[in-house]
Design a protein around this motif. Structure first.
Motif, short mmCIF file in Angstrom:
data_model
loop_
_atom_site.label_atom_id
_atom_site.label_comp_id
_atom_site.label_asym_id
_atom_site.label_seq_id
_atom_site.Cartn_x
_atom_site.Cartn_y
_atom_site.Cartn_z
N SER A 145 6.08 4.17 5.45
CA SER A 145 4.82 5.01 6.88
C SER A 145 3.98 6.15 6.28
O SER A 145 3.31 6.73 6.86
CB SER A 145 5.82 5.62 8.14
N ALA A 146 4.05 6.78 5.25
CA ALA A 146 3.73 7.83 4.01
C ALA A 146 3.07 6.95 3.37
O ALA A 146 3.22 6.56 2.57
CB ALA A 146 4.40 8.82 3.78
N ASP A 147 1.84 7.57 3.30
CA ASP A 147 0.53 7.30 2.97
C ASP A 147 0.72 7.52 1.11
O ASP A 147 0.87 6.90 0.22
CB ASP A 147 -0.62 7.93 2.36
N SER A 148 1.95 8.24 0.92
CA SER A 148 2.29 8.76 -0.94
C SER A 148 3.29 7.86 -0.97
O SER A 148 3.74 8.27 -2.75
CB SER A 148 2.98 9.89 -0.47
N LEU A 150 3.00 4.15 -1.30
CA LEU A 150 2.21 3.12 -1.65
C LEU A 150 2.57 2.88 -2.60
O LEU A 150 2.19 1.05 -2.34
CB LEU A 150 0.25 3.95 -1.60
N ASN A 207 5.91 -1.63 -0.51
CA ASN A 207 4.96 -1.35 1.40
C ASN A 207 4.34 -2.40 1.01
O ASN A 207 3.43 -2.69 0.34
CB ASN A 207 3.91 0.00 0.42
N SER A 209 1.89 -2.05 3.07
CA SER A 209 -0.12 -1.72 2.41
C SER A 209 -0.76 -1.98 1.42
O SER A 209 -1.58 -2.07 1.04
CB SER A 209 -0.16 -0.11 2.99
N ARG A 213 -3.64 -4.50 0.29
CA ARG A 213 -4.57 -3.78 -0.18
C ARG A 213 -5.25 -4.35 -1.56
O ARG A 213 -5.89 -5.12 -2.27
CB ARG A 213 -4.98 -2.36 -1.15
N SER A 219 -5.11 -4.80 8.14
CA SER A 219 -2.85 -4.66 8.37
C SER A 219 -2.39 -5.83 9.50
O SER A 219 -1.15 -6.01 9.28
CB SER A 219 -3.27 -3.13 9.49
#
Length: 417
Positions: A145-148, A150, A207, A209, A213, A219
């Protein structure tokens, strides 16, 4: 029956020496051994089924929704995971079902000296992946759930050894979308080991996401939808057919844009389920052999008990007891041996099962059995069922041999030494 029960309960199984006779001891030991083998065999079978099934479900869902059309450029085909699609699935399999969006993409992972082809499985933050998390050997499973996170991934110990990588290392990944390769640097956040080598060396968890990408999608993009309907295996085929029909109807009606199909784990992982089915056959054979052994032992013991009490049989016949009454008495006496054997057998079996469950005393080769120790599982209902079955079959087995009592003459029996 009350008379036979009264007399049968008062017949001593101990001769004058106070020690059990050889026949009685063998009967009790035979029943105890047979019950121990049966309970342990069933426990191991249930343990294997539960453990193998849980490992399969860590990599494949019971039901998987995918697009059935293909492309010419080998690119990943996407599905729109819209609220309408989720609603169609939930309305068919039940609101309590677990539904997860998954996006997978093939990749080549490369370190300085090694490389390996894998499938990167992009998952959402709400996907529990319980078994993977429980079998971590290094690092911490990333919070997707964290962008870090990815470009953080979890790989298997098998794959880590092949790539000579460890938790915290960076590895290069080359993804292909059609004929266009894309390079990314991934961080190995965690290493797991489920001993399921076929899946361990082929799957990497990342991830979703990141995959979206790479596909330049939003999403709602995914390549499959994993469905955990929460039904028994016997209901899975019916649920699969119902869901497949519902999704086709929804596409024709225009409620969902994609033409979808549903595959079940029992077909995609058929070799494992066939292997587990062989365990059922082995256990049935073991139970049949143990029942035969205990039955023959009880028959022999019945003859010994009858021979030791020929005088008593003659006296009972002399005072008017029928052959049926005397047969009931000796069947009840023999069943007392069965009960004694059941008590001992249950104690030994439960001790073995519990020791193996919590201490894992008996190891296995994970390369051959997918597990590092013999798995066991048990429940009260099947223990009760096995015990009840042993008592019932023992009583039935003793009916015919007990007819020997009707051949004994009262006059001869009373004088028998």
């Amino acid at each position: 029956m009350e008379t036979s029960l009264f007399i049968g309960r008062r017949i001593s199984l101990h001769p004058e020496s106070g020690r059990l006779s050889t026949g009685v001891a063998i009967a009790i030991a035979g029943v105890a051994l047979a019950l121990t083998v049966m309970l342990v065999s069933i426990s191991v079978m249930l343990g294997f089924k539960q453990q193998i099934r849980s490992r399969l479900l860590a990599f494949q869902a019971p039901l998987t929704v995918t697009a059935i059309h293909t492309t010419d450029d080998n690119s990943s085909l996407g599905i729109e995971f819209s609220p309408a699609l989720r609603s169609e699935i939930a309305n068919t399999v039940g609101e309590e079902a677990e539904i997860y969006q998954v996006a997978s993409v093939p990749a080549i992972l490369k370190t300085d000296n090694r490389f390996s082809g894998v499938m990167v499985k992009g998952v959402t933050a709400d996907n529990p992946l319980t078994l993977i998390r429980e079998h971590l050997t290094e690092g911490v499973f990333p919070d997707f759930s964290a962008d870090s996170t990815l470009y953080h991934v979890a790989i298997s110990r098998t794959l880590a050894l092949m790539l000579e990588a460890k938790a915290g290392d960076n590895i290069h990944a080359y993804f292909t979308d059609g004929n266009i390769p894309r390079a990314r640097k991934l961080k190995v956040a965690a290493i797991f080991d489920t001993h399921f080598t076929d899946f361990d060396k082929a799957l990497v968890f990342g991830n979703i996401s990141m995959v979206q990408r790479l596909a330049k999608a939003d999403s709602m993009y995914c390549t499959s939808v994993e469905v955990y309907p929460g039904v028994d295996d016997g209901e899975l085929d019916r649920t699969q057919r119902d869901l497949s029909a519902k999704l086709v109807s929804a596409n024709y009606a225009g409620r969902i844009p994609d033409f979808l199909t549903v595959t079940g784990i029992r077909s995609t992982a058929a070799q494992y389920f066939n292997w587990l089915a062989l365990l059922d056959t082995n256990v049935v054979v073991i139970i049949a052999i143990m029942m035969l052994v205990s039955g023959l032992t009880l028959i022999s013991s019945l003859f010994i008990i009858v021979l030791e009490r020929v005088n008593m049989i003659g006296i009972l016949k002399a005072i008017g007891a029928t052959d049926l009454l005397i047969r009931q008495i000796f069947i009840l006496v023999t069943l007392r041996l069965v009960i004694a054997g059941l008590v001992i057998g249950n104690t030994i079996a439960l001790a073995i099962i519990l020791l193996q469950k919590y201490l894992a005393l008996i190891p296995l080769d994970p390369e051959a059995y997918y597990l590092d120790s013999v798995p066991v599982d048990f429940s009260a209902w099947w223990i009760i069922a096995v015990n009840a079955g042993v008592i019932l079959i023992s009583a039935l087995v003793l009916i015919l041999p007990s007819k020997i009592i009707s051949t004994i003459s009262p006059a001869t029996a009373i004088r028998y030494e």
